[in-house]
Design a protein around this motif. Structure first.
Motif, mmCIF file in Angstrom:
data_model
loop_
_atom_site.group_PDB
_atom_site.id
_atom_site.type_symbol
_atom_site.label_atom_id
_atom_site.label_comp_id
_atom_site.label_asym_id
_atom_site.label_seq_id
_atom_site.Cartn_x
_atom_site.Cartn_y
_atom_site.Cartn_z
ATOM 1 N N GLY A 33 0.685 -1.232 -0.204
ATOM 2 C CA GLY A 33 0.064 0.084 0.162
ATOM 3 C C GLY A 33 0.973 1.324 0.118
ATOM 4 N N ALA A 34 0.534 2.233 -0.997
ATOM 5 C CA ALA A 34 1.153 3.464 -0.914
ATOM 6 C C ALA A 34 1.072 4.346 0.435
ATOM 7 C CB ALA A 34 0.652 4.054 -2.178
ATOM 8 N N GLU A 35 -0.229 4.139 1.004
ATOM 9 C CA GLU A 35 -0.409 5.108 2.236
ATOM 10 C C GLU A 35 0.140 4.389 3.512
ATOM 11 O OE1 GLU A 35 -4.433 7.149 2.400
ATOM 12 O OE2 GLU A 35 -4.926 5.631 1.118
ATOM 13 N N GLY A 77 3.238 2.092 3.034
ATOM 14 C CA GLY A 77 4.068 3.200 2.935
ATOM 15 C C GLY A 77 5.016 3.275 1.566
ATOM 16 N N VAL A 78 4.813 2.304 0.879
ATOM 17 C CA VAL A 78 5.751 2.210 -0.302
ATOM 18 C C VAL A 78 4.697 1.630 -1.693
ATOM 19 C CG1 VAL A 78 5.976 -0.425 0.401
ATOM 20 C CG2 VAL A 78 7.330 0.848 -1.271
ATOM 21 N N PRO A 79 4.985 2.440 -2.776
ATOM 22 C CA PRO A 79 4.070 2.336 -3.844
ATOM 23 C C PRO A 79 4.665 1.326 -4.826
ATOM 24 C CG PRO A 79 5.212 4.208 -4.115
ATOM 25 C CD PRO A 79 5.529 3.828 -2.680
ATOM 26 N N ILE A 105 -4.673 -6.416 -8.703
ATOM 27 C CA ILE A 105 -4.412 -4.951 -8.645
ATOM 28 C C ILE A 105 -5.682 -4.181 -8.326
ATOM 29 C CG2 ILE A 105 -4.166 -2.826 -10.291
ATOM 30 C CD1 ILE A 105 -2.697 -4.890 -12.098
ATOM 31 N N ALA A 106 -5.182 -3.345 -6.878
ATOM 32 C CA ALA A 106 -6.690 -2.749 -6.399
ATOM 33 C C ALA A 106 -5.971 -1.396 -5.965
ATOM 34 C CB ALA A 106 -6.872 -3.432 -5.027
ATOM 35 N N THR A 107 -5.484 -0.649 -6.743
ATOM 36 C CA THR A 107 -4.856 0.957 -6.618
ATOM 37 C C THR A 107 -5.931 2.194 -6.572
ATOM 38 O OG1 THR A 107 -4.106 0.856 -9.083
ATOM 39 C CG2 THR A 107 -2.429 0.284 -7.237
ATOM 40 N N GLY A 108 -7.007 1.665 -6.885
ATOM 41 C CA GLY A 108 -8.326 2.629 -6.632
ATOM 42 C C GLY A 108 -8.272 3.636 -7.475
ATOM 43 N N ALA A 109 -8.650 5.021 -6.990
ATOM 44 C CA ALA A 109 -8.878 6.296 -7.869
ATOM 45 C C ALA A 109 -8.264 7.434 -7.123
ATOM 46 C CB ALA A 109 -10.170 6.470 -8.103
ATOM 47 N N ARG A 110 -7.754 8.190 -7.753
ATOM 48 C CA ARG A 110 -7.244 9.683 -7.035
ATOM 49 C C ARG A 110 -8.183 10.771 -7.488
ATOM 50 N NH1 ARG A 110 -2.349 9.113 -10.373
ATOM 51 N NH2 ARG A 110 -1.360 8.269 -8.461
ATOM 52 N N PHE A 151 -21.375 13.814 -5.583
ATOM 53 C CA PHE A 151 -21.839 13.222 -4.191
ATOM 54 C C PHE A 151 -20.764 13.699 -3.088
ATOM 55 C CE2 PHE A 151 -23.976 10.399 -6.723
ATOM 56 C CZ PHE A 151 -25.211 10.476 -6.329
ATOM 57 N N ILE A 152 -19.454 13.459 -3.404
ATOM 58 C CA ILE A 152 -18.434 14.327 -2.362
ATOM 59 C C ILE A 152 -18.602 15.535 -2.198
ATOM 60 C CG2 ILE A 152 -16.095 14.266 -1.723
ATOM 61 C CD1 ILE A 152 -15.602 11.783 -2.724
ATOM 62 N N GLY A 153 -18.820 16.405 -3.013
ATOM 63 C CA GLY A 153 -19.043 17.901 -2.942
ATOM 64 C C GLY A 153 -20.168 18.074 -1.832
ATOM 65 N N LEU A 287 -16.981 0.967 -11.766
ATOM 66 C CA LEU A 287 -17.698 1.742 -10.467
ATOM 67 C C LEU A 287 -16.942 2.026 -9.574
ATOM 68 C CD1 LEU A 287 -20.487 -1.041 -10.141
ATOM 69 C CD2 LEU A 287 -20.491 0.972 -11.508
ATOM 70 N N GLU A 288 -17.459 3.387 -8.812
ATOM 71 C CA GLU A 288 -16.677 4.013 -7.668
ATOM 72 C C GLU A 288 -17.431 3.954 -6.589
ATOM 73 O OE1 GLU A 288 -15.220 7.829 -8.750
ATOM 74 O OE2 GLU A 288 -14.011 7.053 -10.362
ATOM 75 N N HIS A 289 -17.865 2.627 -6.051
ATOM 76 C CA HIS A 289 -18.734 2.480 -4.922
ATOM 77 C C HIS A 289 -18.390 1.321 -4.011
ATOM 78 C CE1 HIS A 289 -21.353 4.234 -8.120
ATOM 79 N NE2 HIS A 289 -22.057 3.020 -8.514
ATOM 80 N N TRP A 290 -18.274 1.682 -2.773
ATOM 81 C CA TRP A 290 -18.069 0.831 -1.785
ATOM 82 C C TRP A 290 -18.288 -0.658 -1.948
ATOM 83 C CZ3 TRP A 290 -19.043 -2.662 2.224
ATOM 84 C CH2 TRP A 290 -18.096 -2.505 3.223
ATOM 85 N N TYR A 318 -24.714 -0.427 -6.676
ATOM 86 C CA TYR A 318 -25.196 0.366 -5.431
ATOM 87 C C TYR A 318 -24.408 1.176 -4.904
ATOM 88 C CZ TYR A 318 -26.720 0.898 -0.704
ATOM 89 O OH TYR A 318 -26.723 1.528 0.606
ATOM 90 N N PHE A 319 -24.988 2.338 -4.538
ATOM 91 C CA PHE A 319 -24.332 3.373 -3.868
ATOM 92 C C PHE A 319 -25.135 3.872 -2.952
ATOM 93 C CE2 PHE A 319 -25.107 7.385 -5.583
ATOM 94 C CZ PHE A 319 -25.481 7.023 -6.862
ATOM 95 N N TRP A 320 -24.668 4.457 -1.903
ATOM 96 C CA TRP A 320 -25.705 5.456 -0.769
ATOM 97 C C TRP A 320 -24.854 6.801 -0.807
ATOM 98 C CZ3 TRP A 320 -22.180 2.221 0.695
ATOM 99 C CH2 TRP A 320 -21.092 2.641 1.946
#
Ligand code: FAD
Length: 394
Positions: A33-35, A77-79, A105-110, A151-153, A287-290, A318-320
């Motif tokens: 994980g990069a974080e 902490g290492v990408p 691969i599960a590097t998500g989105a930024r 949604f985030i805004g 999709l960008e859903h949990w 599905y998202f909420w």
């Protein structure tokens, strides 16, 4: 034999390592994980995490002990910086080579940034550090502008209103959320802002930010300047695929996968980064859903470990989203020939059903959490439109 390696230590990556163990895989298992953080949950970051009061803890999915019990080697902490699918090797932090037997691969989105140099007081919201900065700014009292009516805004604007902070949302399109809920229902969602004292200005875009070091205002396409000392930018997210440039994988707005989430031999993808063929709708989706990130993480690891018995991953999206004291939930897709509203849109509860030909394909609900999952199941079964209407009492 090399280990099973999962790159991306968030929701999809976590579910992948958990699922690998659940299938009985007992070999070496790495989670990269990069974080620096253990996997944590993102939805609260734009909701309860921003509430007034004590500084909240990082919303970890699992404790370190729980992860240790899974016998997962954590490389946090290492990408990962590159992938060579021929050699079955990834590079960590630019110089450490790591062979894999199977890769997820599960590097998500930024979060997408506004173009140009960023000033202090301008934030996107994707990580716990972002959420902490926004919290601090809200605590200090501020004039807030949200760029992007998604949604985030909208959730961040809700958090600001809880503290009585004045907030304006700027949306470049004539209506916000059209892609997420469709043309017909976008105005009904946008109306929630007006009901709660948030100003929503549509059809204006940001041309620049005013200020020396700290932001002092937002310059708009109509020539005006809106004063602000906190600007939250919520203009979407891009899949994190830059490290895959020379991998030979097909990357097109995400890692392109088949219906089993396979991107190449021994390589699978899951979560926000994956674009896969959803057999239920017969089309490619990212999709960008949990919920889909969690399910895909588990499915990708299962399929990676038993490719001969790989099963397609199909889902009803599905998202909420929580705005003010309201809960919006959407299931299915928005491409519809007709949308029928059950109830009154001025009310605090309503339901909208989406029809394509003679099928139910989507449903959007305000404050009807009990009902919406029944419609999700109906869409999954391919229920007829007439049956959906009858179920809704029409
Ligand atoms: P991510 O959570 O993006 O995680 C990817 C991880 O990979 C990150 O930790 C990243 O640092 C790491 N990484 C990236 N590149 C590399 C690399 N090269 N090497 C190693 N690691 C790397 N969904 C809903 O359905 N409902 C909601 O209410 C909701 N609210 C949300 C609120 C916020 C503020 C955010 C940001 C998202 C929200 N979502 C919501 C979406 C949901 O959180 C995401 O769909 C989910 O987090 C996706 O999980 P993921 O594991 O695919 O990707």
């Amino acid at each position: 034999e090399g280990p099973v390696v999962v790159v991306g230590a968030s929701l999809a990556g976590l579910r992948a390592v958990e699922s690998a163990r659940k299938t009985g895989y007992a070999g070496r298992l790495l989670l990269v994980g990069a974080e620096e953080h253990l996997p944590y949950d993102r939805p609260p970051l734009s909701k309860a995490f921003l509430d007034p009061g004590e500084d909240p803890a990082v919303p970890h999915h699992r404790t370190e002990e729980e992860l240790r019990a899974l016998d997962v080697e954590l490389r946090l902490g290492v990408p990962a910086t590159s992938l060579d699918t021929d050699a079955r090797e990834i590079v960590l932090g630019g110089d450490e080579q790591l062979r894999y037997d199977r890769l997820v691969i599960a590097t998500g989105a930024r979060a997408r940034q506004l173009p140009g140099e960023q000033l202090d007081g301008v934030h996107t919201l994707r990580t716990v550090e972002d959420a902490r900065s926004i919290r601090r700014a809200l605590d200090g009292g501020c004039r807030m502008v949200v760029v992007g009516g998604g949604f985030i805004g909208s959730e961040v604007a809700s958090a600001a209103r809880k503290r009585d902070v004045d907030v304006t949302i700027l949306e470049a399109a004539p209506l916000p959320l059209v892609r997420a809920v469709g043309e017909q229902m976008a105005a009904a969602c946008a109306d929630l802002h007006a009901r709660n004292g948030t100003e929503l200005r549509c059809g204006v875009s940001v041309t620049g930010l005013e200020g020396e070091d700290c932001v002092e205002g937002v310059a708009l396409s109509d020539g005006s300047i809106l004063p602000a000392d906190l600007v939250v930018v919520g203009i979407g997210a891009d899949p994190v695929t830059d490290w895959l440039t020379d991998s030979g994988l097909q990357v097109e707005d995400g890692v392109v996968c088949d219906e089993t989430l396979r991107a190449a031999p021994e390589v699978y993808a899951a979560g926000d980064v994956a674009r896969w063929h959803n057999p239920l709708f017969g089309r490619m989706m990212r999709l960008e859903h949990w919920t889909s990130a969690a399910e895909q993480g588990a499915a990708a690891a299962r399929n990676a470990l038993a490719p001969a018995e790989a099963t397609p991953y199909s889902t009803v999206p599905y998202f909420w989203s929580d705005w003010y004291s309201d809960k919006l939930q959407m299931v299915g897709i928005t491409a519809a020939d007709e949308v029928t509203v059950i109830g009154d849109l001025d009310d605090t509860r309503w339901l909208a059903l989406y029809r394509q030909e003679d099928l139910l394909v989507g449903a959007l609900a305000l404050n009807m959490p009990g009902k919406i999952m029944k419609y999700r199941a109906m869409i999954g079964r391919g229920s007829a439109w007439q049956d959906a209407l009858a179920f809704a009492g029409r």
